[in-house]
Scaffold this motif. Structure first.
Motif, mmCIF file in Angstrom:
data_model
loop_
_atom_site.group_PDB
_atom_site.id
_atom_site.type_symbol
_atom_site.label_atom_id
_atom_site.label_comp_id
_atom_site.label_asym_id
_atom_site.label_seq_id
_atom_site.Cartn_x
_atom_site.Cartn_y
_atom_site.Cartn_z
ATOM 1 N N ARG A 84 0.834 -1.203 0.000
ATOM 2 C CA ARG A 84 0.000 0.000 0.000
ATOM 3 C C ARG A 84 0.873 1.260 0.000
ATOM 4 N NH1 ARG A 84 -1.989 -0.682 4.513
ATOM 5 N NH2 ARG A 84 -3.691 -2.044 3.859
ATOM 6 N N GLU A 85 1.907 1.257 0.838
ATOM 7 C CA GLU A 85 2.759 2.444 0.896
ATOM 8 C C GLU A 85 3.523 2.648 -0.409
ATOM 9 O OE1 GLU A 85 5.144 3.161 4.246
ATOM 10 O OE2 GLU A 85 3.593 2.639 5.720
ATOM 11 N N ALA A 86 4.009 1.557 -0.997
ATOM 12 C CA ALA A 86 4.729 1.675 -2.260
ATOM 13 C C ALA A 86 3.801 2.173 -3.368
ATOM 14 C CB ALA A 86 5.325 0.325 -2.651
ATOM 15 N N ARG A 87 2.572 1.706 -3.366
ATOM 16 C CA ARG A 87 1.596 2.157 -4.382
ATOM 17 C C ARG A 87 1.303 3.642 -4.211
ATOM 18 N NH1 ARG A 87 -3.534 3.103 -4.013
ATOM 19 N NH2 ARG A 87 -3.870 1.933 -2.085
ATOM 20 N N LYS A 88 1.120 4.091 -2.978
ATOM 21 C CA LYS A 88 0.846 5.514 -2.757
ATOM 22 C C LYS A 88 2.055 6.360 -3.149
ATOM 23 C CE LYS A 88 -0.622 5.137 1.567
ATOM 24 N NZ LYS A 88 -1.180 5.582 2.870
ATOM 25 N N ARG A 89 3.257 5.862 -2.848
ATOM 26 C CA ARG A 89 4.458 6.599 -3.228
ATOM 27 C C ARG A 89 4.579 6.717 -4.739
ATOM 28 N NH1 ARG A 89 8.605 6.160 0.748
ATOM 29 N NH2 ARG A 89 10.106 6.875 -0.821
ATOM 30 N N ALA A 90 4.084 5.713 -5.437
ATOM 31 C CA ALA A 90 4.140 5.743 -6.905
ATOM 32 C C ALA A 90 3.005 6.557 -7.513
ATOM 33 C CB ALA A 90 4.093 4.318 -7.449
ATOM 34 N N GLY A 91 2.027 6.951 -6.688
ATOM 35 C CA GLY A 91 0.920 7.762 -7.182
ATOM 36 C C GLY A 91 -0.090 6.976 -7.990
ATOM 37 N N LEU A 92 -0.241 5.686 -7.681
ATOM 38 C CA LEU A 92 -1.160 4.827 -8.429
ATOM 39 C C LEU A 92 -2.353 4.432 -7.565
ATOM 40 C CD1 LEU A 92 1.398 2.355 -10.088
ATOM 41 C CD2 LEU A 92 0.338 4.378 -11.124
ATOM 42 N N ILE A 122 -5.183 -7.198 -5.816
ATOM 43 C CA ILE A 122 -4.503 -6.065 -5.191
ATOM 44 C C ILE A 122 -5.230 -5.655 -3.915
ATOM 45 C CG2 ILE A 122 -3.712 -3.695 -5.492
ATOM 46 C CD1 ILE A 122 -2.325 -5.685 -7.314
ATOM 47 N N SER A 123 -6.549 -5.572 -4.000
ATOM 48 C CA SER A 123 -7.353 -5.167 -2.847
ATOM 49 C C SER A 123 -7.179 -6.142 -1.690
ATOM 50 C CB SER A 123 -8.820 -5.062 -3.257
ATOM 51 O OG SER A 123 -9.613 -4.705 -2.150
ATOM 52 N N LYS A 124 -7.232 -7.443 -1.992
ATOM 53 C CA LYS A 124 -7.106 -8.457 -0.936
ATOM 54 C C LYS A 124 -5.708 -8.432 -0.311
ATOM 55 C CE LYS A 124 -10.603 -11.611 -2.751
ATOM 56 N NZ LYS A 124 -10.839 -12.922 -3.411
ATOM 57 N N LEU A 125 -4.680 -8.206 -1.146
ATOM 58 C CA LEU A 125 -3.324 -8.150 -0.610
ATOM 59 C C LEU A 125 -3.160 -6.998 0.366
ATOM 60 C CD1 LEU A 125 -1.213 -8.926 -3.815
ATOM 61 C CD2 LEU A 125 -1.404 -10.351 -1.768
ATOM 62 N N GLU A 126 -3.669 -5.837 -0.009
ATOM 63 C CA GLU A 126 -3.516 -4.666 0.860
ATOM 64 C C GLU A 126 -4.330 -4.795 2.138
ATOM 65 O OE1 GLU A 126 -3.953 -0.897 -1.003
ATOM 66 O OE2 GLU A 126 -2.373 -1.262 -2.480
ATOM 67 N N GLN A 127 -5.437 -5.502 2.058
ATOM 68 C CA GLN A 127 -6.270 -5.692 3.246
ATOM 69 C C GLN A 127 -5.747 -6.806 4.144
ATOM 70 O OE1 GLN A 127 -10.216 -6.415 1.763
ATOM 71 N NE2 GLN A 127 -10.417 -4.354 0.884
ATOM 72 N N ARG A 178 4.431 9.204 8.912
ATOM 73 C CA ARG A 178 3.112 9.294 9.526
ATOM 74 C C ARG A 178 2.084 9.804 8.517
ATOM 75 N NH1 ARG A 178 4.321 12.678 13.281
ATOM 76 N NH2 ARG A 178 5.281 11.075 14.564
ATOM 77 N N MET A 179 2.479 10.775 7.702
ATOM 78 C CA MET A 179 1.566 11.317 6.702
ATOM 79 C C MET A 179 1.204 10.258 5.659
ATOM 80 S SD MET A 179 2.005 14.632 4.160
ATOM 81 C CE MET A 179 2.840 15.595 5.426
ATOM 82 N N VAL A 180 2.204 9.517 5.202
ATOM 83 C CA VAL A 180 1.975 8.488 4.190
ATOM 84 C C VAL A 180 1.037 7.414 4.713
ATOM 85 C CG1 VAL A 180 3.109 6.594 2.947
ATOM 86 C CG2 VAL A 180 4.107 8.886 2.912
ATOM 87 N N ARG A 181 1.227 7.003 5.955
ATOM 88 C CA ARG A 181 0.370 5.953 6.515
ATOM 89 C C ARG A 181 -1.069 6.419 6.685
ATOM 90 N NH1 ARG A 181 5.084 5.205 9.509
ATOM 91 N NH2 ARG A 181 4.279 6.405 11.263
ATOM 92 N N ARG A 182 -1.263 7.690 6.968
ATOM 93 C CA ARG A 182 -2.613 8.187 7.235
ATOM 94 C C ARG A 182 -3.399 8.522 5.964
ATOM 95 N NH1 ARG A 182 -2.373 12.274 12.467
ATOM 96 N NH2 ARG A 182 -1.707 10.727 14.016
ATOM 97 N N ARG A 183 -2.682 8.795 4.889
ATOM 98 C CA ARG A 183 -3.339 9.227 3.664
ATOM 99 C C ARG A 183 -3.669 8.025 2.780
ATOM 100 N NH1 ARG A 183 -4.915 14.405 2.207
ATOM 101 N NH2 ARG A 183 -4.202 13.932 0.102
ATOM 102 N N ARG A 184 -4.835 8.055 2.149
ATOM 103 C CA ARG A 184 -5.183 6.990 1.206
ATOM 104 C C ARG A 184 -4.418 7.156 -0.090
ATOM 105 N NH1 ARG A 184 -11.404 5.439 0.836
ATOM 106 N NH2 ARG A 184 -10.339 3.879 -0.437
ATOM 107 N N THR A 185 -4.238 8.398 -0.522
ATOM 108 C CA THR A 185 -3.452 8.690 -1.719
ATOM 109 C C THR A 185 -2.505 9.848 -1.405
ATOM 110 O OG1 THR A 185 -5.100 10.253 -2.566
ATOM 111 C CG2 THR A 185 -5.286 7.949 -3.271
ATOM 112 N N LEU A 186 -1.443 9.942 -2.173
ATOM 113 C CA LEU A 186 -0.466 11.004 -1.986
ATOM 114 C C LEU A 186 -0.484 11.949 -3.182
ATOM 115 C CD1 LEU A 186 2.640 9.004 -0.668
ATOM 116 C CD2 LEU A 186 0.797 10.056 0.641
ATOM 117 N N THR A 187 -0.372 13.219 -2.907
ATOM 118 C CA THR A 187 -0.267 14.206 -3.973
ATOM 119 C C THR A 187 1.153 14.156 -4.556
ATOM 120 O OG1 THR A 187 0.521 15.984 -2.544
ATOM 121 C CG2 THR A 187 -1.881 15.681 -2.710
ATOM 122 N N PRO A 188 1.346 14.707 -5.754
ATOM 123 C CA PRO A 188 2.707 14.732 -6.316
ATOM 124 C C PRO A 188 3.719 15.387 -5.384
ATOM 125 C CG PRO A 188 1.110 15.267 -8.012
ATOM 126 C CD PRO A 188 0.347 15.203 -6.722
#
Length: 396
Positions: free
Chosen positions: A11-19, A35-40, A373-383
């Motif tokens: 999940r963190e790697a996906r958010k870091r990639a902006g996907l 993907i959904s099941k893996l992250e859950q 902490r910000m990355v863990r709390r956010r569902r998606t990351l801005t650029p």
């Protein structure tokens, strides 16, 4: 079978990639439901080939997803050559004089320190690493107060870049040579010593050292000279920093109140000592610096709303970099903003620090903790969040 935290890392790697999950599924040639099941955490028996496809789509090593990545603190930026500085600390007389060289002078070393100061305002560590070996050798030839200033500067830069053994060596040499004289240099030494101990997690030692020197430097207020007030206030600030981290809130509060009283008599934020301090640049002390320390105290005691209230009166983003510990203060502000879920404001604050001190920020584990902490709390990351995550070297 992969580690049970695979889903969190994915999940963190996906958010870091902006996907999004769906975009990652498409890029990896896998199903959205997988993907959904893996992250859950619903699926924990993913094959290695699946992990490889995910890693390739995310642009990370497969092991970054399979195994928790451990990154010990970097001693220094590999692009900055610190080895000559360490060599000059170990043996300042190792380099023989070149025929035709002029002997060092106090004016020359002082001028070089001031030149370095213009670079250090922007935390230009590469320039400092290039200039310091010659400064250390020239200062050793001169001895006295100028050598103390150069050694203290070297010690602070070694602490900043997490080269703690070299930092201790620099500070030890200054003390062993009897170079620490006068309240201003004593305050700089205790500040550096306590900073080193705090960075090493030696809270009790830092607190005891700062308290001892606060007692030693306490002036008779009716007769106190400005430099006496500043030296005492600096030591009190170290008491507060150590005591608050050691869960001694009452002691930290008492130290801060005394520092505030000293700062009120000091009358305004002004340069410390002679204006050419151990950092090679003019550093200040006064009410603003103490207010920054009170902000830090509130953050450490998990009172982010109080921290932001105090910080609002400072408006640190409008301060010059030489005021107190401006960049470090802004990390406290960003931390409080993340804790109160003001993520947009936190990003703006961190970007301000990144612009002001791009070489300094990657060395701050605190900045990585805030971004984590910000990355863990956010569902998606801005650029810009992704940009900051890279800037602080946030590991997956």
């Amino acid at each position: 079978m992969v580690d049970q935290n695979f889903g969190d890392r994915l999940r963190e790697a996906r958010k870091r990639a902006g996907l999004t999950q769906r975009e990652l599924a498409g890029a990896a040639g896998l199903s959205f439901s997988l993907i959904s099941k893996l992250e859950q955490g619903a699926r924990q028996d993913t094959r290695l080939e699946t992990a490889r496809r995910l890693a390739a789509a995310l642009g990370v090593p497969t092991t970054a997803l399979l195994v928790a990545e451990y990154q010990p603190p970097q001693d220094s930026d590999p692009a900055v050559p610190w080895a000559p500085v360490r060599a000059a600390l170990l043996d300042p007389n190792a380099e023989e004089a070149v025929e035709g060289d002029h002997p060092p002078t106090i004016a020359g070393v002082t001028g070089a320190l001031n030149a370095m100061g213009t670079r250090l305002v922007k935390e230009d560590l590469a320039a400092a690493a290039e200039m310091l070996p010659r400064l250390l050798r020239d200062a050793a030839a001169l001895g006295g107060p100028v050598q103390a200033r150069v050694l203290l500067l070297a010690g602070r830069l070694m602490i900043q870049t997490r080269q703690y053994d070299a930092a201790a060596l620099a500070l030890d040499r200054a003390e062993e040579a009897g170079l620490v004289q006068g309240v201003t240099t004593a305050a700089d030494m205790v500040e550096s010593r306590c900073w080193l101990l705090l960075r090493q997690g030696r809270l009790s030692e830092a607190r005891d050292l700062a308290a001892h020197w606060a007692d030693e430097l306490e002036p008779r207020l009716s007769r106190a000279m400005p430099e006496d007030l500043a030296a005492w206030g600096i030591a009190l600030g170290r008491v507060a920093a150590a005591a608050s981290r050691d869960a001694r809130e009452d002691e930290a509060e008492h130290a801060l109140r005394l520092a505030e009283a000293a700062a009120a008599l000091w009358a305004g934020e002004k340069p410390r000592g002679d204006g050419s301090q151990t950092s090679g640049r003019t550093r200040t002390w006064g009410p603003l610096t103490v207010a920054m320390q009170r902000t830090e105290f509130a953050v450490i005691c998990d009172r982010p709303d109080t921290a932001l209230k105090v910080a609002g009166r400072i408006n640190g983003r409008k301060l010059a970099p030489v005021v107190g510990h401006r960049n470090r203060h802004l990390l406290d502000v960003a931390d409080a903003q993340v804790r109160t879920r003001q993520y947009g404001d936190a990003v703006e604050t961190l970007l301000d620090v990144h612009r002001a001190a791009p070489q300094w920020l990657p060395h701050q584990r605190y900045a990585r903790d805030i971004m984590g902490r910000m990355v863990r709390r956010r569902r998606t990351l801005t650029p810009r969040m992704r940009e900051l995550a890279e800037a602080v070297r946030l590991p997956l």
